[in-house]
Design an enzyme around this catalytic site. Structure first.
Site, PDB file in Angstrom:
ATOM      1  N   ASP A  21      19.391 -53.394 -22.830  1.00 45.83           N
ATOM      2  CA  ASP A  21      18.840 -54.498 -22.028  1.00 45.83           C
ATOM      3  C   ASP A  21      18.469 -55.690 -22.903  1.00 45.83           C
ATOM      4  O   ASP A  21      18.185 -55.531 -24.094  1.00 45.83           O
ATOM      5  CB  ASP A  21      17.609 -53.977 -21.260  1.00 45.83           C
ATOM      6  CG  ASP A  21      17.241 -54.880 -20.088  1.00 45.83           C
ATOM      7  OD1 ASP A  21      18.088 -55.703 -19.662  1.00 45.83           O
ATOM      8  OD2 ASP A  21      16.103 -54.761 -19.597  1.00 45.83           O
ATOM      9  N   GLY A  22      18.469 -56.874 -22.281  1.00 46.11           N
ATOM     10  CA  GLY A  22      18.003 -58.076 -22.971  1.00 46.11           C
ATOM     11  C   GLY A  22      19.099 -59.032 -23.412  1.00 46.11           C
ATOM     12  O   GLY A  22      18.815 -60.011 -24.114  1.00 46.11           O
ATOM     13  N   GLY A  24      20.780 -61.195 -21.599  1.00 46.50           N
ATOM     14  CA  GLY A  24      20.574 -62.509 -20.973  1.00 46.50           C
ATOM     15  C   GLY A  24      19.467 -63.278 -21.677  1.00 46.50           C
ATOM     16  O   GLY A  24      19.620 -64.462 -22.009  1.00 46.50           O
ATOM     17  N   ARG A  25      18.350 -62.598 -21.923  1.00 52.68           N
ATOM     18  CA  ARG A  25      17.219 -63.276 -22.575  1.00 52.68           C
ATOM     19  C   ARG A  25      17.551 -63.650 -24.009  1.00 52.68           C
ATOM     20  O   ARG A  25      17.119 -64.697 -24.489  1.00 52.68           O
ATOM     21  CB  ARG A  25      15.961 -62.383 -22.503  1.00 52.68           C
ATOM     22  CG  ARG A  25      15.241 -62.496 -21.163  1.00 52.68           C
ATOM     23  CD  ARG A  25      14.278 -61.369 -20.960  1.00 52.68           C
ATOM     24  NE  ARG A  25      15.002 -60.137 -20.661  1.00 52.68           N
ATOM     25  CZ  ARG A  25      14.474 -58.921 -20.735  1.00 52.68           C
ATOM     26  NH1 ARG A  25      13.225 -58.778 -21.121  1.00 52.68           N
ATOM     27  NH2 ARG A  25      15.182 -57.871 -20.415  1.00 52.68           N
ATOM     28  N   ASN A  69      23.418 -54.040 -10.385  1.00 58.96           N
ATOM     29  CA  ASN A  69      23.978 -55.206 -11.100  1.00 58.96           C
ATOM     30  C   ASN A  69      25.093 -55.909 -10.318  1.00 58.96           C
ATOM     31  O   ASN A  69      25.419 -57.062 -10.599  1.00 58.96           O
ATOM     32  CB  ASN A  69      24.497 -54.815 -12.492  1.00 58.96           C
ATOM     33  CG  ASN A  69      23.404 -54.460 -13.479  1.00 58.96           C
ATOM     34  OD1 ASN A  69      23.612 -53.631 -14.376  1.00 58.96           O
ATOM     35  ND2 ASN A  69      22.230 -55.064 -13.368  1.00 58.96           N
ATOM     36  N   ARG A  72      24.383 -59.432  -9.059  1.00 64.89           N
ATOM     37  CA  ARG A  72      24.273 -60.596  -9.962  1.00 64.89           C
ATOM     38  C   ARG A  72      25.319 -61.648  -9.582  1.00 64.89           C
ATOM     39  O   ARG A  72      26.250 -61.358  -8.826  1.00 64.89           O
ATOM     40  CB  ARG A  72      24.498 -60.140 -11.408  1.00 64.89           C
ATOM     41  CG  ARG A  72      23.357 -59.289 -11.895  1.00 64.89           C
ATOM     42  CD  ARG A  72      23.408 -59.113 -13.380  1.00 64.89           C
ATOM     43  NE  ARG A  72      22.253 -58.347 -13.811  1.00 64.89           N
ATOM     44  CZ  ARG A  72      21.873 -58.201 -15.068  1.00 64.89           C
ATOM     45  NH1 ARG A  72      22.571 -58.778 -16.016  1.00 64.89           N
ATOM     46  NH2 ARG A  72      20.807 -57.505 -15.371  1.00 64.89           N
TER      47      ARG A  72
HETATM   48  C1  IPE Z   1      19.421 -51.894 -16.532  1.00 60.88           C
HETATM   49  O1  IPE Z   1      19.136 -53.201 -16.874  1.00 60.88           O
HETATM   50  C2  IPE Z   1      20.902 -51.734 -16.338  1.00 60.88           C
HETATM   51  C3  IPE Z   1      21.718 -51.868 -17.539  1.00 60.88           C
HETATM   52  C4  IPE Z   1      21.278 -51.994 -18.754  1.00 60.88           C
HETATM   53  C5  IPE Z   1      23.135 -51.830 -17.322  1.00 60.88           C
HETATM   54  P1  IPE Z   1      18.711 -54.267 -15.780  1.00 60.88           P
HETATM   55  O2  IPE Z   1      18.462 -55.533 -16.502  1.00 60.88           O
HETATM   56  O3  IPE Z   1      19.680 -54.300 -14.671  1.00 60.88           O
HETATM   57  O4  IPE Z   1      17.344 -53.644 -15.238  1.00 60.88           O
HETATM   58  P2  IPE Z   1      16.087 -54.319 -14.547  1.00 60.88           P
HETATM   59  O5  IPE Z   1      16.605 -55.173 -13.448  1.00 60.88           O
HETATM   60  O6  IPE Z   1      15.384 -55.123 -15.590  1.00 60.88           O
HETATM   61  O7  IPE Z   1      15.239 -53.178 -14.084  1.00 60.88           O
HETATM   62  C1  IPE Z   2      21.671 -55.923 -20.095  1.00 58.95           C
HETATM   63  O1  IPE Z   2      21.211 -57.207 -20.314  1.00 58.95           O
HETATM   64  C2  IPE Z   2      23.115 -55.873 -19.685  1.00 58.95           C
HETATM   65  C3  IPE Z   2      23.343 -55.578 -18.261  1.00 58.95           C
HETATM   66  C4  IPE Z   2      22.428 -55.290 -17.387  1.00 58.95           C
HETATM   67  C5  IPE Z   2      24.711 -55.634 -17.806  1.00 58.95           C
HETATM   68  P1  IPE Z   2      20.719 -58.121 -19.145  1.00 58.95           P
HETATM   69  O2  IPE Z   2      21.868 -58.893 -18.633  1.00 58.95           O
HETATM   70  O3  IPE Z   2      19.979 -57.342 -18.128  1.00 58.95           O
HETATM   71  O4  IPE Z   2      19.733 -59.100 -19.906  1.00 58.95           O
HETATM   72  P2  IPE Z   2      18.297 -59.576 -19.417  1.00 58.95           P
HETATM   73  O5  IPE Z   2      17.517 -58.349 -19.077  1.00 58.95           O
HETATM   74  O6  IPE Z   2      18.515 -60.447 -18.235  1.00 58.95           O
HETATM   75  O7  IPE Z   2      17.742 -60.298 -20.580  1.00 58.95           O
HETATM   76 MG    MG Z   3      18.070 -56.794 -17.919  1.00 57.27          MG
END
Ligand code: IPE
Ligand code: IPE
Ligand code: MG
Length: 247
Positions: A21-22, A24-25, A69, A72
């Site tokens: 995770d993370g 995007g941020r 997801n 999105r």
């Molecule tokens: C969990 O991350 C799913 C994956 C890493 C693929 P998300 O970013 O979708 O989870 P939430 O929305 O923060 O709970």
């Molecule tokens: C995890 O990173 C990848 C997927 C869920 C596909 P995110 O896309 O959730 O990144 P954040 O949590 O928005 O930073």
């Molecule tokens: Mg995320």
């Protein structure tokens, strides 16, 4: 000293699951598009797969895309699918060379046909590899997985192919996507969120949880070693008392 040298080989987890995770941020912090974060995250995937293989981890399960997801923005979903395809294409040789078996868990049939094909091809090509299982969760939801297992069981019972008297935790597990694999010993989540986000709900009953604030694209092999060292300090009691464990 290299952190990996502090690891106790005999106490490594058999199965590591990761909520990557993370992305995007990570990108937004650099004023980049979220997609750039996913791109960079792929580099982390390569490093983590390589490191787990070197350590002799048996199963690595990566949460790549959840059912949730799909809600999105289309652009982001499209980019993620492209990246997945590109990743498999570019890594298949390395996976073969390193004797890594690739598997997927989740609703593979929900993915675009070209992505499905490429995943299936990779699964087929690597099915006899034995050194590590790389399990990729794609269009995955833990609740849905449990529900699908129940549907399969009900169907089998209706066709006199399975008897309810034979249903227990072990036999139920065989109806899950992870049939035949050990439960995760360690769950790592990057980017600091303290939740499981619908991942491996059944399998994580006694999994050790490790959360780091580091965003997935910044997660390096040293961070994996740190997680493993932390894991090795823990006492897994499975409901028993500490005295029973150390006896
Ligand atoms: C969990 O991350 C799913 C994956 C890493 C693929 P998300 O970013 O979708 O989870 P939430 O929305 O923060 O709970
Ligand atoms: C995890 O990173 C990848 C997927 C869920 C596909 P995110 O896309 O959730 O990144 P954040 O949590 O928005 O930073
Ligand atoms: Mg995320």
């Amino acid at each position: 000293m290299d952190l990996s040298e502090q690891l106790i080989k005999e106490k490594l987890p058999k199965h590591i699951a990761i909520i990557m995770d993370g992305n995007g941020r990570w990108a937004r912090k650099r004023s980049l598009e979220r997609i750039r974060g996913h791109q960079q995250g792929m580099e982390t995937v390569k490093e983590v797969v390589r490191t787990c293989r070197e350590l002799g981890i048996q199963v690595l399960t990566l949460y790549a895309f959840s059912i949730e997801n799909w809600s999105r923005p289309q652009r982001e979903i499209h980019a993620l699918m492209m990246l997945l395809k590109r990743f498999i294409r570019s890594e298949i040789k390395a996976l073969q060379k390193n004797d890594i078996q690739i598997r997927s868990i989740g609703h593979l049939e929900s993915l675009p046909a070209d992505v499905q094909n490429i995943v299936q091809e990779a699964v087929e090509k690597t099915k006899n590899n034995r050194s590590m299982v790389l399990n990729v969760a794609l269009s995955y939801s833990g609740r849905d997985e449990i529900l699908q297992a129940i549907i399969k069981i009900v169907d089998k019972v209706a066709h006199h192919d399975f008897s309810l008297s034979g249903l227990n935790e072990q036999t139920f597990s065989q109806f899950l996507y992870t049939a035949g694999l050990p439960d995760p010993d360690l769950l790592i989540r990057t980017s600091g969120e303290l939740r499981v986000s619908n991942f491996l709900l059944w399998q994580m009953a006694y999994t050790e949880l490790y959360v780091t604030d580091i965003f997935w694209p910044d997660f390096r092999k040293e961070d994996l070693y740190k997680a493993l060292l932390d894991y090795q300090k823990r006492e897994r009691r499975f409901g028993l008392t500490g005295e029973q464990i150390t006896k």
